[in-house]
Structures are given as C-alpha cells and as structure tokens.
Design a protein around this motif. Structure first.
Motif, mmCIF file in Angstrom:
data_model
loop_
_atom_site.group_PDB
_atom_site.id
_atom_site.type_symbol
_atom_site.label_atom_id
_atom_site.label_comp_id
_atom_site.label_asym_id
_atom_site.label_seq_id
_atom_site.Cartn_x
_atom_site.Cartn_y
_atom_site.Cartn_z
ATOM 1 N N PRO A 102 -16.174 -21.174 -12.530
ATOM 2 C CA PRO A 102 -15.814 -20.410 -13.731
ATOM 3 C C PRO A 102 -15.862 -21.301 -14.980
ATOM 4 O O PRO A 102 -15.670 -22.525 -14.902
ATOM 5 C CB PRO A 102 -14.372 -19.962 -13.438
ATOM 6 C CG PRO A 102 -14.265 -19.987 -11.943
ATOM 7 C CD PRO A 102 -15.127 -21.122 -11.507
ATOM 8 N N GLN A 103 -16.104 -20.696 -16.123
ATOM 9 C CA GLN A 103 -16.225 -21.457 -17.365
ATOM 10 C C GLN A 103 -14.966 -22.241 -17.690
ATOM 11 O O GLN A 103 -15.015 -23.293 -18.338
ATOM 12 C CB GLN A 103 -16.559 -20.515 -18.518
ATOM 13 C CG GLN A 103 -17.981 -19.982 -18.478
ATOM 14 C CD GLN A 103 -18.331 -19.167 -19.717
ATOM 15 O OE1 GLN A 103 -17.463 -18.882 -20.543
ATOM 16 N NE2 GLN A 103 -19.595 -18.807 -19.847
ATOM 17 N N SER A 104 -13.815 -21.758 -17.239
ATOM 18 C CA SER A 104 -12.555 -22.419 -17.573
ATOM 19 C C SER A 104 -12.291 -23.654 -16.718
ATOM 20 O O SER A 104 -11.310 -24.360 -16.955
ATOM 21 C CB SER A 104 -11.387 -21.440 -17.401
ATOM 22 O OG SER A 104 -11.230 -21.071 -16.038
ATOM 23 N N LEU A 105 -13.162 -23.926 -15.726
ATOM 24 C CA LEU A 105 -12.952 -25.052 -14.820
ATOM 25 C C LEU A 105 -14.008 -26.126 -15.043
ATOM 26 O O LEU A 105 -15.124 -25.849 -15.487
ATOM 27 C CB LEU A 105 -13.000 -24.590 -13.365
ATOM 28 C CG LEU A 105 -11.920 -23.609 -12.915
ATOM 29 C CD1 LEU A 105 -12.066 -23.318 -11.434
ATOM 30 C CD2 LEU A 105 -10.528 -24.136 -13.225
ATOM 31 N N GLY A 106 -13.654 -27.346 -14.688
ATOM 32 C CA GLY A 106 -14.598 -28.451 -14.795
ATOM 33 C C GLY A 106 -15.278 -28.775 -13.488
ATOM 34 O O GLY A 106 -16.208 -29.589 -13.454
ATOM 35 N N ALA A 107 -14.815 -28.146 -12.388
ATOM 36 C CA ALA A 107 -15.374 -28.417 -11.064
ATOM 37 C C ALA A 107 -15.552 -27.103 -10.316
ATOM 38 O O ALA A 107 -14.942 -26.077 -10.658
ATOM 39 C CB ALA A 107 -14.453 -29.353 -10.280
ATOM 40 N N ALA A 108 -16.388 -27.129 -9.298
ATOM 41 C CA ALA A 108 -16.676 -25.925 -8.528
ATOM 42 C C ALA A 108 -15.409 -25.391 -7.866
ATOM 43 O O ALA A 108 -14.557 -26.149 -7.401
ATOM 44 C CB ALA A 108 -17.740 -26.222 -7.470
ATOM 45 N N LEU A 109 -15.305 -24.071 -7.799
ATOM 46 C CA LEU A 109 -14.175 -23.395 -7.172
ATOM 47 C C LEU A 109 -14.512 -22.948 -5.748
ATOM 48 O O LEU A 109 -13.667 -23.009 -4.860
ATOM 49 C CB LEU A 109 -13.766 -22.183 -8.018
ATOM 50 C CG LEU A 109 -12.724 -21.234 -7.435
ATOM 51 C CD1 LEU A 109 -11.389 -21.957 -7.244
ATOM 52 C CD2 LEU A 109 -12.557 -20.014 -8.345
ATOM 53 N N SER A 110 -15.749 -22.484 -5.543
ATOM 54 C CA SER A 110 -16.130 -21.991 -4.218
ATOM 55 C C SER A 110 -17.601 -22.260 -3.958
ATOM 56 O O SER A 110 -18.395 -22.466 -4.886
ATOM 57 C CB SER A 110 -15.839 -20.485 -4.093
ATOM 58 O OG SER A 110 -16.767 -19.729 -4.862
ATOM 59 N N ILE A 111 -17.947 -22.264 -2.688
ATOM 60 C CA ILE A 111 -19.338 -22.390 -2.249
ATOM 61 C C ILE A 111 -19.624 -21.266 -1.269
ATOM 62 O O ILE A 111 -18.704 -20.706 -0.659
ATOM 63 C CB ILE A 111 -19.612 -23.756 -1.592
ATOM 64 C CG1 ILE A 111 -18.653 -24.004 -0.423
ATOM 65 C CG2 ILE A 111 -19.513 -24.868 -2.626
ATOM 66 C CD1 ILE A 111 -18.933 -25.280 0.354
ATOM 67 N N ARG A 112 -20.901 -20.957 -1.120
ATOM 68 C CA ARG A 112 -21.284 -19.852 -0.241
ATOM 69 C C ARG A 112 -22.447 -20.262 0.637
ATOM 70 O O ARG A 112 -23.379 -20.937 0.202
ATOM 71 C CB ARG A 112 -21.669 -18.636 -1.080
ATOM 72 C CG ARG A 112 -22.332 -17.529 -0.288
ATOM 73 C CD ARG A 112 -22.562 -16.268 -1.094
ATOM 74 N NE ARG A 112 -23.253 -16.502 -2.356
ATOM 75 C CZ ARG A 112 -23.762 -15.532 -3.111
ATOM 76 N NH1 ARG A 112 -23.645 -14.271 -2.737
ATOM 77 N NH2 ARG A 112 -24.377 -15.814 -4.234
ATOM 78 N N THR A 113 -22.394 -19.838 1.891
ATOM 79 C CA THR A 113 -23.529 -19.918 2.800
ATOM 80 C C THR A 113 -23.952 -18.489 3.093
ATOM 81 O O THR A 113 -23.157 -17.697 3.611
ATOM 82 C CB THR A 113 -23.153 -20.650 4.104
ATOM 83 O OG1 THR A 113 -22.807 -22.005 3.798
ATOM 84 C CG2 THR A 113 -24.314 -20.653 5.086
ATOM 85 N N VAL A 114 -25.164 -18.131 2.738
ATOM 86 C CA VAL A 114 -25.590 -16.736 2.820
ATOM 87 C C VAL A 114 -25.742 -16.295 4.267
ATOM 88 O O VAL A 114 -25.949 -17.096 5.177
ATOM 89 C CB VAL A 114 -26.913 -16.498 2.060
ATOM 90 C CG1 VAL A 114 -26.741 -16.846 0.601
ATOM 91 C CG2 VAL A 114 -28.055 -17.306 2.673
ATOM 92 N N TYR A 115 -25.641 -14.981 4.464
ATOM 93 C CA TYR A 115 -25.812 -14.387 5.793
ATOM 94 C C TYR A 115 -27.231 -14.608 6.293
ATOM 95 O O TYR A 115 -28.203 -14.505 5.536
ATOM 96 C CB TYR A 115 -25.513 -12.892 5.735
ATOM 97 C CG TYR A 115 -25.960 -12.141 6.966
ATOM 98 C CD1 TYR A 115 -25.337 -12.362 8.198
ATOM 99 C CD2 TYR A 115 -27.001 -11.213 6.901
ATOM 100 C CE1 TYR A 115 -25.750 -11.676 9.337
ATOM 101 C CE2 TYR A 115 -27.405 -10.521 8.026
ATOM 102 C CZ TYR A 115 -26.781 -10.756 9.239
ATOM 103 O OH TYR A 115 -27.191 -10.071 10.364
#
Length: 301
Positions: free
Chosen positions: A56-69
C-alpha cells in the motif's frame, strides 16, 4: 517515510482480521473478501488485482505476497517452490533487483517485518499463511527465501542443528499443511472420501503416502479428505484403500464386536467403494501412491 508503529500496526491488524475471517486459518478466503479489510478509517485491500506483491502507498515495505493458483500439471508465471530445507523460494518481480516491488520485499526483509502469504488453491480463492518473513535474498537466483520464523539460519553446533531440524519441521507444518488441506478440501468438496461426512471441523487432509516419505509428494493426488476417525484408522493401518478405490478393514476387526462406531463406521465400509472422489480426474488419488499405501496396510494386517 511511514513510522515503525504504522508499518507494524497495519500488519498485526490485518493478521487479526484474517484469523477471524478464516476461522484461525482453517478456511480459505476469496479475492473479493480480501478487499474488505479496513485500517485507520479506510479500506486497505490485502491483495492487488494484477500484482503478486502488495505494498500500500502508506507503507514503505511489502505487506503481502501471492502465489497464483495452478491446476495440477500447469505452470505458473513465477515458479515459487519448496526448498530441500523446507523453506520457500519466492521469485523476484521480473529480473531487475531494483524494481520497486523487489525493493519493497527487501525492505520487509531488512526491517524483519511480518508479511502475509496468499497461496491460490482455486481461481480467486486463497489460503492465507501468516506471519511469514523474508530471511534471505539470493540475487543469483533472483529470489528471496521465506520462513515462518524471523531467524531460522542457525550455527553449526549439535544443539543448534537439532533445533534447526525442529524449526524446519515446524515450517513445513505451518507453511505447507494449511495449503495442502485447503487444496484437498476443495477437490473433495469438504466431504470424507470414506463416509461422505461434511463437517469441515471434523475433516482432515490425509496423505496417502506420508510427506516424510520419498514418494510423499506435496500434491492433491497424494491427498484424501478423511474424517478424523477414518484418518486415524488409515494412518494406523486399520483401514486400507485399494488402488481401485475400494475400502478394506483389517481382518481381525471384522470379527470384533465393540459398539456402533466399529460396526457402522468401519466394518460396514469393508468392501465398499469410496463415497467421494474429486470430480476433476487429474485431482483424483494417484493409483501408484494408493498401491504403496495399500501394500503397507496389507503388511501391517
């Protein structure tokens, strides 16, 4: 630059929200539901529609990651995967280590921040694993290393090596078992393969061949949805399943008299076909794995 309190606060709030929405990690969650999380009076989607890395723009680091189906046998655009040491490889975005999304992942690693890992188990449906941490970067392989522990890389003393092996076993349980369960439950439509019971709290995702075995692949084809009674009976070789999907009960129990559970739950299933198998052929139990499990049942009888 966001404050450390904000960076951590939104993560902890998101994980608390996920614990409630996923029944403490037992249930899956949809992409649309992941857009409903709110923090600080506004909506903060936990997943991007087009990107695998959410910052999110309000953060300086990644919040979540995804591995697609990925359906059985298909390839993913990024091949994240299980390492021999039980940890997870998570590929860079593209091949530029300085890409903004890779910098966001690196920032999470350097600040030891917890993230959420969403693993696709069907189109638009995810299993959430959290918290996870980036514990190393391997630029030569264009990837990061993911662990449920902030510091899993220990020294070389016998005690530390023993602890490391323990932590890696815990890693497999915390990172891989929920994904395996969700995939198996979806394939079996949350029904026990042996008796068709449909109560998620009473069902397990059982391995046909244990995942500790060389043949115990981490795949829905090595899985069975079983109620807790039939899971225990299968693991203890009281119940066997032939490669043609027919249930067998150990011979000595067939002559035993011990109440309604033994009679109706086990003895009456002897010689009967499985009551539930996946409708998608490629997700059905692997015949060779069933043969391995059945031979072990016979040898223990």
């Amino acid at each position: 630059m966001p404050s450390p309190d904000h960076e951590l606060g939104i993560r902890l709030a998101a994980m608390d929200w996920l614990r409630v929405r996923t029944n403490d990690g037992l249930d899956t969650i949809t992409f649309e539901e992941l857009r409903e999380f709110e923090y600080g009076g506004g909506r903060v989607p936990l997943m991007d529609a087009q990107r695998g890395i959410r910052k999110p723009q309000s953060l300086g680091a990644a919040l979540s990651i995804r591995t697609v189906y990925r359906r059985e046998g298909a390839e993913r655009p990024y091949e994240d995967g299980l390492r021999p040491d039980g940890l997870i490889d998570y590929k860079w975005r593209g091949d530029d280590g300085n890409h903004s999304e890779n910098r966001a992942l690196r920032a999470a690693m350097e600040q030891h921040l917890p993230l959420i890992w969403f693993v696709g188990i069907a189109p638009g449906v995810y299993q959430a694993a959290f918290p996870v941490y980036f514990v190393a970067e391997e630029p030569e392989k264009q990837q990061f290393v993911v662990s449920p522990e902030r510091d899993i890389r220990l020294g070389g003393s016998p005690v530390e090596e023993h602890l490391k092996r323990y932590l890696l076993r815990e890693t497999k349980q915390r990172l891989h078992q929920p994904v395996f369960r969700a995939t198996v439950m979806r394939a079996y439509e949350t029904r026990c393969a042996v008796c068709a019971l449909r109560h998620a709290q009473l069902l397990d995702a059982a391995h046909i061949v244990p995942d500790s075995d060389e043949s115990g692949i981490a795949s829905v084809r090595n899985g069975l949805a079983l109620c807790k009674i039939h899971h225990a009976a299968y693991d203890s070789h009281i119940l066997g399943i032939r490669p043609d999907h027919v249930v067998e009960i150990r011979a000595d129990l067939l002559d035993e008299v011990d109440g309604p559970m033994l009679q109706h739950g086990l003895k009456e299933r002897h010689g009967q076909p499985l009551m539930k198998v996946p409708s998608v052929r490629r997700e059905r139990p692997d015949r060779e794995l069933l043969e391995i499990g059945y031979r072990r049942f016979l040898s223990a009888s």
